[in-house]
Scaffold this active site. Structure first.
Site: not given
Ligand code: OAD
Length: 250
Positions: A102-104, A119, A130, A152, A189
């Protein structure tokens, strides 16, 4: 294997030095939509069109429409009970690191000090010309068509990893080290479909770590390396674990 939060609390006590590996699901309850499925960001915006570095270089104004929306959501967000539970585990000396996709910045806001941002971070801006970085503030959201570098004049970009860009070298090295050294990894998650990030739990598993996974639904990890799957929302499950451990939630 489905398991109970009580059993996982016992394993945390037993193993100590746990590493958490987190994805967008842990921030959903903070009001930040995940990327895939239902309300996912990538359902609204094609990532190849909006999150590829080539797209940013070609059309920063178009990509900034999405970045601005993301920024507004992130600036409004506060740590969820799941973030705070990880803060409480660190306070108790039971958690050594959080590796996050996560980036938050919410893990740091919840009190975790060893956060590896695989990320990048959306609260920082970088100039691709720059390399200077600066804080990304609410005021930057009003700079049209996008914020530019004072030095820049180039378009600034949130300091996050776009598709087509590499993972920050030090984050990758630190994440590999934590994954190899931990006795237990809690995956929270994440869909586990984005590489190289998704390699991290496999690395921990190869080194013999106990793998616990918390998610609303199974992922590619579940049937391959997960020893203990806790189905449910990150906040409900993590709060129950912290209660079982007798810790204040943070
Ligand atoms: P995803 O959106 O791919 O997956 C989110 C996961 O969280 C899923 O498996 C859901 O079932 C689960 N989920 C949703 N709500 C939940 C909750 N309340 N409690 C528990 N689980 C829950 O997100 P990421 O796996 O983080 O990359 O995605 C990976 C990367 O894809 C991100 O870092 C981003 C994106 O492209 C970049 O931006 C480089």
């Amino acid at each position: 294997m489905e398991t109970s939060h009580r059993e996982v609390a016992r394993l945390i006590r037993e193993n100590g030095q746990v590493v958490a590996f987190t994805g967008a699901g842990i921030s959903v309850e903070s009001g930040i939509p995940a990327f895939r499925g239902g309300q996912g960001l990538w359902e609204k915006y094609d990532p190849m069109e909006y999150a590829h570095i080539e797209s940013f270089l070609r059309q920063p104004d178009k990509v900034w429409c999405m970045l601005r929306e993301m920024g507004e959501v992130i600036f409004r967000a506060a740590p969820s009970p799941a973030h705070r539970a990880l803060g409480a585990l660190e306070q108790a000396g039971l958690l050594s690191a959080v590796i996050t996709q996560n980036v938050d910045g919410l893990h740091q806001m919840a009190g975790n000090s060893n956060v590896i941002e695989y990320h990048g971070n959306h609260r920082r801006l970088v100039c691709l010309s720059c390399s200077r970085t600066s804080a990304f503030t609410v005021d930057d959201l009003t700079r049209m068509p996008y914020p530019v570098c004072d030095r820049c004049g180039e378009a600034l970009k949130p300091d996050v990893v776009f598709f087509g860009e590499g993972i920050p070298v030090s984050a990758m090295a630190r994440a590999n080290q934590e994954a190899a050294a931990c006795r237990m990894m809690i995956i929270i998650g994440t869909s586990g479909v984005v590489y190289p990030a998704a390699d991290i739990p496999f690395m921990a598993s190869r080194k013999g770590a106990v793998i616990v996974e918390i998610n609303l639904s199974p992922t590619p990890f579940t049937s391959s390396i997960t020893h203990h799957f806790l189905e449910g929302s990150a906040s409900a499950v993590m709060a129950a674990i912290v209660d079982d451990l007798g810790l204040a939630r943070g």
